[in-house]
Design a protein around this motif. Structure first.
Motif, short mmCIF file in Angstrom:
data_model
loop_
_atom_site.label_atom_id
_atom_site.label_comp_id
_atom_site.label_asym_id
_atom_site.label_seq_id
_atom_site.Cartn_x
_atom_site.Cartn_y
_atom_site.Cartn_z
N ALA A 158 0.83 -1.20 0.00
CA ALA A 158 0.00 0.00 0.00
C ALA A 158 0.87 1.26 0.00
O ALA A 158 0.57 2.24 -0.69
N LEU A 159 1.95 1.22 0.78
CA LEU A 159 2.84 2.38 0.86
C LEU A 159 3.60 2.62 -0.43
O LEU A 159 4.17 3.70 -0.62
N SER A 160 3.61 1.65 -1.32
CA SER A 160 4.29 1.83 -2.61
C SER A 160 3.37 2.44 -3.65
O SER A 160 3.80 2.69 -4.78
N THR A 161 2.10 2.71 -3.31
CA THR A 161 1.15 3.29 -4.24
C THR A 161 0.92 4.76 -3.91
O THR A 161 0.99 5.17 -2.75
N TRP A 162 0.62 5.56 -4.93
CA TRP A 162 0.33 6.98 -4.70
C TRP A 162 -1.03 7.16 -4.04
O TRP A 162 -1.28 8.17 -3.37
N GLN A 163 -1.93 6.17 -4.19
CA GLN A 163 -3.26 6.30 -3.61
C GLN A 163 -3.22 6.38 -2.09
O GLN A 163 -4.03 7.10 -1.48
N TRP A 164 -2.30 5.64 -1.45
CA TRP A 164 -2.23 5.69 0.01
C TRP A 164 -1.90 7.11 0.47
O TRP A 164 -2.52 7.63 1.41
N TYR A 165 -0.97 7.74 -0.19
CA TYR A 165 -0.57 9.10 0.19
C TYR A 165 -1.67 10.12 -0.15
O TYR A 165 -1.83 11.12 0.55
N ALA A 166 -2.42 9.85 -1.21
CA ALA A 166 -3.54 10.73 -1.54
C ALA A 166 -4.62 10.66 -0.46
O ALA A 166 -5.16 11.69 -0.04
N LEU A 167 -4.93 9.44 0.00
CA LEU A 167 -5.93 9.30 1.07
C LEU A 167 -5.41 9.92 2.36
O LEU A 167 -6.18 10.53 3.12
N TRP A 168 -4.13 9.75 2.65
CA TRP A 168 -3.53 10.37 3.83
C TRP A 168 -3.70 11.89 3.75
O TRP A 168 -4.07 12.54 4.74
N ALA A 169 -3.44 12.47 2.59
CA ALA A 169 -3.55 13.91 2.41
C ALA A 169 -4.99 14.38 2.56
O ALA A 169 -5.26 15.44 3.16
N ILE A 170 -5.95 13.61 2.05
CA ILE A 170 -7.36 13.97 2.18
C ILE A 170 -7.76 14.02 3.65
O ILE A 170 -8.42 14.97 4.10
#
Length: 388
Positions: free
Chosen positions: A191-203
């Motif tokens: 999960a940490l290797s995907t940009w989606q995890w960081y996008a959800l974290w930012a949201i």
């Protein structure tokens, strides 16, 4: 009057306990959820084990704090470290377990779980206040700690994961839901290797920043903008705190119907409009209403994000994945109050701070529209019915 470390009187200790518990959940406990998430998500009995450990740690942490008279380090180690560990574990385990049992209502069930967590303060605060007046702070800590230990351990003993591939009988996910879900079970590292995890974290980070900024400055802001007396302004804190719990359930429930991305898009746009309107509101009732809606969005982020993360990374390892994502809460808990306070200090009023946060919310509304899941149209969702 009984004195305890870090407090000046009994009344302040009620506030200290509630505030410190929230701080521990954001920082100390949530960091430990990263470690606990893995075992929570695999064996069927793992949630029970971790939940019982959470009850023991939190109950003992609170109870041992009763021995902290004149010894601040005891308070830090018991209520801080041990209690914070239990609080962090206890927050994530029910959420990670419930999303597996209720795939048909992920938003509603996670919203219900985190709303229950927030509602606990409404029940225990008056009880704690009454006990403190009758018995003193230290004895109250001992009593509450033992009670927490017994109740949490009893509840945790009933928790377990469903069988692999379990789905509610007779339920078939719609094409719309299948389009939102991933068919791959992501580990934390994946999960940490995907940009989606960081996008959800930012949201989550952006949503919390706005809401917690209002929470931290509610009373002085109400006094400045609407001109009400300090005692009246202080009432706003209690009123808008109800919105936190309501929003956790309401917005999460709505996300099952219209999708998580659309819910966050609406919440960001709505908050932007409300922040722009706040500086001009001289009527206290209207200002409270606007803040109430903002705080419902704040709670809605916590209710909706566990289901959002589960849609994108699958439920198997969601305890670890969402547990680490909750670090956004801790970072926003520092930035939000600091941002609004510093801008207020620099400009001499809350108008500039509220307008800036409104602009941030407006830009943030683009993020939910940009984020996408991992699966493609050629990847069907496998549904395994009970007994198959």
């Amino acid at each position: 009057m009984e004195r305890v470390p870090g407090s000046v009187d009994k009344k302040l200790w009620v506030v200290d306990l509630r505030g410190y518990a929230n701080l521990l959940d954001r920082d100390s406990g949530i960091g430990l959820c990263r470690v606990s998430g893995g075992p929570v998500d695999e064996p069927r009995g793992a949630p029970r084990t971790v939940g019982i450990a959470a009850g023991i740690c939190y109950g003992l942490g609170v109870a041992l704090a009763s021995l902290s008279a004149g010894r601040l380090w005891v308070l830090y180690l018991s209520y801080g470290v041990l209690g914070g560990l239990g609080l962090g574990l206890g927050y994530i385990v029910p959420v990670a377990t419930l999303v597996k049992w209720f795939p048909d209502r992920r938003g509603f069930i996670t919203g219900l779980a985190v709303a229950g967590f927030g509602a606990g303060a409404l029940l225990t605060a008056p009880l704690a206040a009454a006990l403190i007046q009758q018995l003193g702070v230290l004895q109250t800590l001992a009593i509450l700690g033992i009670a927490y230990l017994i109740m949490v351990v009893a509840g945790a003993s009933l928790m377990r994961n469903p069988p692999a591939g379990w789905m509610p009988e007779g339920w078939q996910p719609s094409a719309k839901k299948q389009a939102q879900w991933t068919t791959r079970e992501f580990t934390l590292q994946e999960a940490l290797s995907t940009w989606q995890w960081y996008a959800l974290w930012a949201i989550l980070f952006l949503n919390v920043t706005a809401g917690i900024g209002i929470i931290s400055q509610a009373a002085p802001m109400a006094k400045e903008i609407s001109g009400v007396p300090p005692l009246v302004a202080a009432r706003m804190v209690g009123i808008i705190s109800i919105a936190n719990g309501v929003g956790r359930l309401l917005w999460a429930w709505l996300s099952d119907a219209i999708g998580r991305r659309h819910v966050f898009f609406i919440m960001f746009l709505l908050q932007a409009a409300l922040f722009f309107l706040m500086p001009s509101q001289r009527e206290f009732a209207i200002l409270v209403t606007l803040c109430f809606i903002v705080l419902s969005c704040y709670g809605g982020g916590f209710g909706t994000m566990p289901a959002f993360a589960t849609d994108y990374f699958a439920p198997k390892w969601i305890g670890a994945i969402y547990g680490l994502m909750l670090t956004a809460w801790g970072f926003a808990g520092v930035l939000g109050p600091l941002l609004i306070a510093r801008i207020r200090e620099a400009t001499g009023s809350y108008s500039g701070a509220l307008t800036i946060i409104g602009c941030v919310m407006l830009v943030s509304s683009l993020l939910p529209l940009l984020v996408r899941g991992h699966r493609t149209e050629s990847q069907p969702v496998a549904v395994i019915k009970p007994g198959s």
